[in-house]
Motif scaffolding. Structure first.
Motif, short mmCIF file in Angstrom:
data_model
loop_
_atom_site.label_atom_id
_atom_site.label_comp_id
_atom_site.label_asym_id
_atom_site.label_seq_id
_atom_site.Cartn_x
_atom_site.Cartn_y
_atom_site.Cartn_z
N ASN A 21 11.45 23.41 22.14
CA ASN A 21 10.56 23.68 23.26
C ASN A 21 11.07 22.93 24.50
O ASN A 21 10.92 21.72 24.62
CB ASN A 21 9.13 23.25 22.93
CG ASN A 21 8.14 23.64 23.99
OD1 ASN A 21 8.49 23.87 25.15
ND2 ASN A 21 6.87 23.70 23.60
N ALA A 22 11.65 23.67 25.43
CA ALA A 22 12.23 23.07 26.64
C ALA A 22 11.17 22.50 27.58
O ALA A 22 11.48 21.71 28.47
CB ALA A 22 13.08 24.11 27.37
N ASP A 23 9.92 22.90 27.40
CA ASP A 23 8.83 22.40 28.25
C ASP A 23 8.37 21.00 27.85
O ASP A 23 7.61 20.37 28.59
CB ASP A 23 7.63 23.35 28.21
CG ASP A 23 7.95 24.71 28.82
OD1 ASP A 23 8.83 24.77 29.71
OD2 ASP A 23 7.33 25.70 28.40
N LEU A 24 8.78 20.54 26.69
CA LEU A 24 8.37 19.21 26.21
C LEU A 24 9.46 18.19 26.46
O LEU A 24 10.64 18.46 26.23
CB LEU A 24 8.06 19.26 24.71
CG LEU A 24 6.86 20.09 24.26
CD1 LEU A 24 6.79 20.11 22.74
CD2 LEU A 24 5.57 19.54 24.85
N GLY A 25 9.05 17.00 26.90
CA GLY A 25 9.98 15.90 27.05
C GLY A 25 10.22 15.23 25.71
O GLY A 25 9.54 15.52 24.71
N THR A 26 11.14 14.32 25.68
CA THR A 26 11.51 13.64 24.45
C THR A 26 10.33 12.93 23.80
O THR A 26 10.11 13.04 22.59
CB THR A 26 12.64 12.62 24.73
OG1 THR A 26 13.75 13.33 25.30
CG2 THR A 26 13.10 11.92 23.46
N LEU A 27 9.55 12.19 24.59
CA LEU A 27 8.41 11.45 24.02
C LEU A 27 7.35 12.39 23.48
O LEU A 27 6.76 12.12 22.43
CB LEU A 27 7.82 10.49 25.06
CG LEU A 27 8.71 9.32 25.46
CD1 LEU A 27 7.99 8.43 26.48
CD2 LEU A 27 9.14 8.51 24.25
N LYS B 85 6.05 12.45 19.61
CA LYS B 85 4.64 12.32 19.23
C LYS B 85 4.18 13.50 18.39
O LYS B 85 3.51 13.34 17.38
CB LYS B 85 3.76 12.18 20.47
CG LYS B 85 3.88 10.85 21.15
CD LYS B 85 3.05 10.80 22.42
CE LYS B 85 3.25 9.49 23.14
NZ LYS B 85 2.50 9.44 24.41
N LYS B 86 4.55 14.70 18.83
CA LYS B 86 4.12 15.90 18.09
C LYS B 86 4.75 15.97 16.70
O LYS B 86 4.10 16.35 15.74
CB LYS B 86 4.45 17.17 18.89
CG LYS B 86 3.56 17.34 20.10
CD LYS B 86 3.89 18.64 20.82
CE LYS B 86 2.99 18.87 21.99
NZ LYS B 86 1.60 19.10 21.66
N CYS B 87 6.02 15.58 16.60
CA CYS B 87 6.69 15.62 15.30
C CYS B 87 6.11 14.60 14.32
O CYS B 87 6.04 14.86 13.12
CB CYS B 87 8.19 15.39 15.46
SG CYS B 87 9.08 16.82 16.11
N LEU B 88 5.68 13.46 14.83
CA LEU B 88 5.16 12.41 13.94
C LEU B 88 3.79 12.74 13.36
O LEU B 88 3.38 12.12 12.38
CB LEU B 88 5.12 11.06 14.66
CG LEU B 88 6.47 10.41 14.90
CD1 LEU B 88 6.31 9.15 15.73
CD2 LEU B 88 7.18 10.11 13.59
N ASN C 175 18.66 6.62 24.98
CA ASN C 175 19.68 6.96 25.99
C ASN C 175 19.06 7.33 27.34
O ASN C 175 19.66 7.09 28.39
CB ASN C 175 20.57 8.11 25.50
CG ASN C 175 21.47 7.68 24.35
OD1 ASN C 175 21.76 6.50 24.18
ND2 ASN C 175 21.89 8.65 23.56
N GLN C 176 17.85 7.88 27.31
CA GLN C 176 17.16 8.25 28.55
C GLN C 176 16.41 7.07 29.17
O GLN C 176 15.83 7.19 30.24
CB GLN C 176 16.16 9.38 28.28
CG GLN C 176 16.80 10.69 27.90
CD GLN C 176 15.77 11.72 27.45
OE1 GLN C 176 14.60 11.43 27.19
NE2 GLN C 176 16.22 12.97 27.33
N GLY C 177 16.40 5.95 28.46
CA GLY C 177 15.69 4.78 28.95
C GLY C 177 14.19 4.85 28.73
O GLY C 177 13.43 4.05 29.29
N LEU C 178 13.74 5.77 27.89
CA LEU C 178 12.31 5.92 27.61
C LEU C 178 11.86 4.99 26.48
O LEU C 178 10.69 4.63 26.40
CB LEU C 178 12.00 7.37 27.21
CG LEU C 178 12.32 8.43 28.27
CD1 LEU C 178 12.20 9.82 27.66
CD2 LEU C 178 11.40 8.26 29.47
#
Length: 186
Positions: free
Chosen positions: A68-74, A78-81, A130-133
C-alpha cells in the motif's frame, strides 16, 4: 461443501470455542456426521484447515499492507503487528489456550508461524531506521519480546478474570513496544 463446513465450524468456534463436536457441526449443517467425516476425517483436520486459512489470510493482509503506497513505514509496521484473521478479530485469548491444550499439532503450526514470519517486519524495521523514523535497535530482541508477550497473553487468558480479546491484547502490546511507556514532554 468443504468451504461450507469450514465456514460453519468457524462460526461454532466464535460461538463456543473449540468445544463444539462434529455431531453439533453436522446438525448445524443439516448433514449426517458420516457425510461430515467423509470431508474431514477428524476434528483435528478441520481445525488444521481453519488454521491454514487463517494463516493464509494473515499473509495476504500483510502483503496488501506492505504494497500500500498510501501508508508510511510506521503505519505499515503498526498495522502488521496487530494483524488478525477476520474471523478471529474479537475472540478471547482463551481460544488460543484451548488450541494449545487440546490440539497440539495445530498449536505447533501456529507456534512455527509466530516465530518464523518476521522477514517483512524486519525489513520495515530497517526501512524505518534508514529513514530516521526509528532508532537503531536489536530487531531480534524486539521479535522475542513480541512473541514472548503473545505467549504471556495466552497464559493470562487462562485466568478466569481475563476478558481481553486477541485484537486488544496485540494492539496494546504493539503500542507499548513501538512507543514505550515514557510520557512525552510538551
Amino acid at each position: 461443501m468443504r468451504d461450507r463446513i469450514v465456514e460453519a465450524a468457524s462460526h461454532e468456534i466464535r460461538r463456543r470455542g473449540l468445544r463444539f463436536t462434529m455431531g453439533d457441526l453436522a446438525k448445524r449443517l443439516g448433514m449426517s456426521t458420516k457425510t461430515l467425516y467423509g470431508v474431514f476425517p477428524s476434528k483435528d483436520e478441520l481445525i488444521a484447515e481453519i488454521l491454514n486459512k487463517a494463516i493464509a489470510e494473515l499473509q495476504h493482509k500483510e502483503k496488501e499492507i506492505l504494497n500500500n503506497a498510501d501508508l508510511g513505514t510506521l503505519d505499515k509496521l503498526k498495522k502488521c503487528l496487530i494483524l488478525i484473521p477476520a474471523d478471529f478479530q474479537f475472540i478471547e485469548m482463551q481460544l488460543i489456550t484451548e488450541l494449545q491444550r487440546y490440539y497440539p499439532s495445530q498449536w505447533d503450526q501456529l507456534d512455527q508461524f509466530l516465530n518464523k514470519q518476521w522477514d517483512s517486519i524486519t525489513e520495515l524495521f530497517h526501512e524505518g531506521i534508514n529513514q530516521g523514523l526509528l532508532r537503531s535497535f536489536n530487531t531480534k530482541i524486539f521479535i522475542d519480546l513480541y512473541v514472548g508477550g503473545f505467549y504471556r497473553l495466552i497464559e493470562d487468558s487462562a485466568a478466569p478474570k481475563s476478558s481481553i480479546t486477541l485484537h486488544e491484547g496485540l494492539r496494546d502490546m504493539g503500542e507499548i513496544l513501538l512507543s514505550g511507556i515514557i510520557k512525552k514532554e510538551g
